[in-house]
Design a protein around this motif. Structure first.
Motif, PDB file in Angstrom:
ATOM      1  N   ALA A 128       0.834  -1.212   0.000  1.00 17.83           N
ATOM      2  CA  ALA A 128       0.000   0.000   0.000  1.00 17.83           C
ATOM      3  C   ALA A 128       0.866   1.258   0.000  1.00 17.83           C
ATOM      4  CB  ALA A 128      -0.931  -0.001   1.214  1.00 17.83           C
ATOM      5  N   ILE A 129       1.956   1.229   0.780  1.00 15.42           N
ATOM      6  CA  ILE A 129       2.860   2.378   0.825  1.00 15.42           C
ATOM      7  C   ILE A 129       3.489   2.617  -0.545  1.00 15.42           C
ATOM      8  CG2 ILE A 129       5.080   3.198   1.746  1.00 15.42           C
ATOM      9  CD1 ILE A 129       4.280   1.819   4.411  1.00 15.42           C
ATOM     10  N   GLY A 130       3.925   1.528  -1.175  1.00 10.89           N
ATOM     11  CA  GLY A 130       4.514   1.653  -2.509  1.00 10.89           C
ATOM     12  C   GLY A 130       3.528   2.210  -3.525  1.00 10.89           C
ATOM     13  N   ALA A 131       2.296   1.705  -3.481  1.00  9.56           N
ATOM     14  CA  ALA A 131       1.261   2.194  -4.400  1.00  9.56           C
ATOM     15  C   ALA A 131       0.966   3.667  -4.134  1.00  9.56           C
ATOM     16  CB  ALA A 131      -0.008   1.365  -4.250  1.00  9.56           C
ATOM     17  N   GLY A 132       0.910   4.034  -2.850  1.00  2.70           N
ATOM     18  CA  GLY A 132       0.641   5.423  -2.494  1.00  2.70           C
ATOM     19  C   GLY A 132       1.722   6.364  -3.002  1.00  2.70           C
ATOM     20  N   LEU A 133       2.972   5.929  -2.909  1.00  3.64           N
ATOM     21  CA  LEU A 133       4.071   6.767  -3.396  1.00  3.64           C
ATOM     22  C   LEU A 133       4.018   6.933  -4.919  1.00  3.64           C
ATOM     23  CD1 LEU A 133       7.020   5.484  -1.156  1.00  3.64           C
ATOM     24  CD2 LEU A 133       5.689   7.583  -0.909  1.00  3.64           C
ATOM     25  N   VAL A 134       3.578   5.887  -5.608  1.00  2.00           N
ATOM     26  CA  VAL A 134       3.380   5.998  -7.057  1.00  2.00           C
ATOM     27  C   VAL A 134       2.299   7.040  -7.355  1.00  2.00           C
ATOM     28  CG1 VAL A 134       2.546   4.799  -9.128  1.00  2.00           C
ATOM     29  CG2 VAL A 134       4.160   3.667  -7.587  1.00  2.00           C
ATOM     30  N   GLY A 135       1.222   6.992  -6.550  1.00  2.00           N
ATOM     31  CA  GLY A 135       0.151   7.987  -6.711  1.00  2.00           C
ATOM     32  C   GLY A 135       0.647   9.400  -6.493  1.00  2.00           C
ATOM     33  N   VAL A 136       1.524   9.577  -5.502  1.00  2.88           N
ATOM     34  CA  VAL A 136       2.096  10.906  -5.231  1.00  2.88           C
ATOM     35  C   VAL A 136       2.918  11.388  -6.422  1.00  2.88           C
ATOM     36  CG1 VAL A 136       3.713  12.194  -3.784  1.00  2.88           C
ATOM     37  CG2 VAL A 136       2.109  10.612  -2.727  1.00  2.88           C
ATOM     38  N   LEU A 137       3.692  10.491  -7.004  1.00  7.02           N
ATOM     39  CA  LEU A 137       4.493  10.864  -8.173  1.00  7.02           C
ATOM     40  C   LEU A 137       3.616  11.303  -9.338  1.00  7.02           C
ATOM     41  CD1 LEU A 137       7.255   8.084  -8.131  1.00  7.02           C
ATOM     42  CD2 LEU A 137       7.498  10.501  -7.505  1.00  7.02           C
ATOM     43  N   LEU A 138       2.459  10.655  -9.486  1.00 15.28           N
ATOM     44  CA  LEU A 138       1.519  11.067 -10.536  1.00 15.28           C
ATOM     45  C   LEU A 138       0.970  12.463 -10.255  1.00 15.28           C
ATOM     46  CD1 LEU A 138      -0.526   7.791 -11.217  1.00 15.28           C
ATOM     47  CD2 LEU A 138       1.028   8.962 -12.795  1.00 15.28           C
ATOM     48  N   MET A 264      -3.488  14.036 -11.959  1.00 12.25           N
ATOM     49  CA  MET A 264      -3.774  14.397 -10.576  1.00 12.25           C
ATOM     50  C   MET A 264      -4.960  13.606 -10.036  1.00 12.25           C
ATOM     51  SD  MET A 264      -4.550  18.138  -8.934  1.00 12.25           S
ATOM     52  CE  MET A 264      -6.270  18.009  -8.583  1.00 12.25           C
ATOM     53  N   ILE A 265      -5.993  13.431 -10.858  1.00 15.12           N
ATOM     54  CA  ILE A 265      -7.176  12.674 -10.439  1.00 15.12           C
ATOM     55  C   ILE A 265      -6.829  11.211 -10.202  1.00 15.12           C
ATOM     56  CG2 ILE A 265      -9.460  11.873 -11.154  1.00 15.12           C
ATOM     57  CD1 ILE A 265      -9.740  14.520 -12.709  1.00 15.12           C
ATOM     58  N   VAL A 266      -6.095  10.612 -11.160  1.00 10.59           N
ATOM     59  CA  VAL A 266      -5.697   9.201 -11.034  1.00 10.59           C
ATOM     60  C   VAL A 266      -4.774   9.015  -9.833  1.00 10.59           C
ATOM     61  CG1 VAL A 266      -4.454   7.299 -12.124  1.00 10.59           C
ATOM     62  CG2 VAL A 266      -5.988   8.721 -13.490  1.00 10.59           C
ATOM     63  N   GLY A 267      -3.791   9.914  -9.694  1.00 13.12           N
ATOM     64  CA  GLY A 267      -2.866   9.838  -8.566  1.00 13.12           C
ATOM     65  C   GLY A 267      -3.577   9.976  -7.233  1.00 13.12           C
ATOM     66  N   SER A 268      -4.535  10.892  -7.160  1.00 16.09           N
ATOM     67  CA  SER A 268      -5.303  11.090  -5.924  1.00 16.09           C
ATOM     68  C   SER A 268      -6.090   9.841  -5.568  1.00 16.09           C
ATOM     69  CB  SER A 268      -6.252  12.282  -6.080  1.00 16.09           C
ATOM     70  OG  SER A 268      -5.539  13.471  -6.318  1.00 16.09           O
ATOM     71  N   ALA A 269      -6.708   9.207  -6.569  1.00 20.60           N
ATOM     72  CA  ALA A 269      -7.489   7.989  -6.333  1.00 20.60           C
ATOM     73  C   ALA A 269      -6.591   6.881  -5.775  1.00 20.60           C
ATOM     74  CB  ALA A 269      -8.149   7.534  -7.625  1.00 20.60           C
ATOM     75  N   ILE A 270      -5.392   6.748  -6.331  1.00 21.16           N
ATOM     76  CA  ILE A 270      -4.451   5.729  -5.849  1.00 21.16           C
ATOM     77  C   ILE A 270      -4.015   6.018  -4.415  1.00 21.16           C
ATOM     78  CG2 ILE A 270      -2.141   4.746  -6.175  1.00 21.16           C
ATOM     79  CD1 ILE A 270      -2.506   5.230  -9.192  1.00 21.16           C
ATOM     80  N   VAL A 271      -3.698   7.290  -4.141  1.00 23.28           N
ATOM     81  CA  VAL A 271      -3.242   7.684  -2.801  1.00 23.28           C
ATOM     82  C   VAL A 271      -4.343   7.465  -1.765  1.00 23.28           C
ATOM     83  CG1 VAL A 271      -2.575   9.650  -1.372  1.00 23.28           C
ATOM     84  CG2 VAL A 271      -1.508   9.323  -3.589  1.00 23.28           C
ATOM     85  N   VAL A 272      -5.556   7.849  -2.092  1.00 15.07           N
ATOM     86  CA  VAL A 272      -6.679   7.682  -1.166  1.00 15.07           C
ATOM     87  C   VAL A 272      -6.920   6.199  -0.877  1.00 15.07           C
ATOM     88  CG1 VAL A 272      -9.179   7.914  -0.911  1.00 15.07           C
ATOM     89  CG2 VAL A 272      -7.823   9.849  -1.724  1.00 15.07           C
ATOM     90  N   ALA A 273      -6.928   5.372  -1.920  1.00 13.21           N
ATOM     91  CA  ALA A 273      -7.144   3.933  -1.736  1.00 13.21           C
ATOM     92  C   ALA A 273      -6.030   3.328  -0.878  1.00 13.21           C
ATOM     93  CB  ALA A 273      -7.203   3.239  -3.095  1.00 13.21           C
ATOM     94  N   ALA A 274      -4.789   3.719  -1.165  1.00 12.28           N
ATOM     95  CA  ALA A 274      -3.656   3.205  -0.391  1.00 12.28           C
ATOM     96  C   ALA A 274      -3.715   3.688   1.053  1.00 12.28           C
ATOM     97  CB  ALA A 274      -2.342   3.649  -1.038  1.00 12.28           C
ATOM     98  N   GLY A 275      -4.108   4.941   1.253  1.00 12.64           N
ATOM     99  CA  GLY A 275      -4.210   5.495   2.603  1.00 12.64           C
ATOM    100  C   GLY A 275      -5.274   4.811   3.425  1.00 12.64           C
ATOM    101  N   ILE A 276      -6.443   4.576   2.836  1.00 17.03           N
ATOM    102  CA  ILE A 276      -7.532   3.900   3.542  1.00 17.03           C
ATOM    103  C   ILE A 276      -7.117   2.481   3.926  1.00 17.03           C
ATOM    104  CG2 ILE A 276      -9.856   2.924   3.268  1.00 17.03           C
ATOM    105  CD1 ILE A 276     -10.563   5.390   1.612  1.00 17.03           C
TER     106      ILE A 276
END
Length: 298
Positions: A128-138, A264-276
């Motif tokens: 989840a952390i790895g996925a979230g960091l990918v989302g941040v990069l997006l 930004m939308i795709v990255g935010s969705a990934i970050v939110v999912a990973a955070g939850i």
């Protein structure tokens, strides 16, 4: 059941009011120094925490007792500094883009909790952390040829808040939640009073009205959040806080004409999912640990 329903209502009220406060703060930050805005806001917040402490059992004296004074002061200064950065981000980067980056905070907390708190993280949370960091990069992906350095201000703000949360976890081992809340408001108020007057700017009549509204929203949102945590676990509250990103996007686009890019939308969705998922997994592991400690030994 009724208590939990009320808890969810309090969370929604708190998040909605926080979002309104952010929208007004962006308006004020376009004309006045963020340090000055934060100082006025903290005066109201500190007054609220003192009034609340006076109503607690044992009164102000009992609430102010702490076994970790230096850590409490550090927490208060850390959060006040982070609020200044957040308001700067709203003015320089925009509401939607700032909140998109801020949504990565739970992932940073999980990452920093390992070396600082000694917490163990399994492969699920690592994923989840790895996925979230990918989302941040997006989210940080340059729209043109050059990277916008101002975005690093929001990233730094995330780190400050992550350290604040970790410091809060550390101090919670010795002090009550009300004591920590008291020091958050009072220390932050004192810190901003030492710095804010150097940025004093006289506001126009209407803007003093907006500033008053910021103070009222600050008090009411924190009150509702306190009530919510009285009725719900943190794992139930955290996913709802991501509504702030939705609210920020709506306010940013409708009122301030901000633009949302696809990355930004795709990255935010990934970050939110990973955070939850990260918050949920922390809750599961913590509950399992409590059950193991409470189980009889044979």
């Amino acid at each position: 059941m009724k208590s939990k329903t009320q808890g969810y209502i309090f969370v929604l009220l708190a998040i909605t009011i926080f979002s309104l406060q952010d929208g007004i703060s962006k308006h004020l930050a376009s004309a006045y120094p963020p340090v000055f805005i934060t100082m006025i806001r903290y005066w109201a917040f500190a007054a609220f925490t003192i009034a609340l402490a006076c109503k607690m059992r044992g009164g102000l004296k009992q609430t102010a007792k702490t076994k970790r004074p230096l850590l409490q002061v550090f927490r208060g200064v850390l959060l006040a500094s982070q609020v200044v950065l957040v308001i700067n981000c709203f003015a320089l980067i925009g509401l939607a883009h700032s909140q998109a980056i801020f949504s990565a905070t739970p992932i940073l907390i999980a990452l920093l909790s390992m070396p600082i708190l000694g917490e163990r993280v399994g492969w699920r949370r690592w994923t989840a952390i790895g996925a979230g960091l990918v989302g941040v990069l997006l989210i940080l992906k340059p729209e043109g040829e050059f990277f916008d350095v101002k975005l690093l201000l929001a990233v730094f703000s995330c780190f400050l808040f992550a350290f604040y949360v970790i410091a809060t976890r550390l101090v919670s081992r010795d002090d009550s939640a009300m004591t920590s809340f008291f020091y958050t408001g009072v220390v932050g108020g004192i810190a901003m009073t030492l710095v804010g007057p150097f940025y004093w700017t006289w506001m126009s009549g209407w803007d003093w009205g907006w500033m008053t509204l910021v103070c009222l929203t600050s008090i009411s949102s924190h009150y509702f959040l306190i009530r919510a945590y009285d009725m719900l676990d943190a794992a139930a509250v955290q996913p709802l806080t991501y509504l702030q990103l939705v609210y920020a996007s709506i306010i940013g686009v409708v009122i301030y004409s901000e633009k949302l890019s696809l990355t930004m939308i795709v990255g935010s969705a990934i970050v939110v999912a990973a955070g939850i998922f990260t918050v949920w997994r922390e809750h599961v592991v913590a509950r399992r640990t409590r059950l193991q400690r409470g189980s009889p030994q044979f």
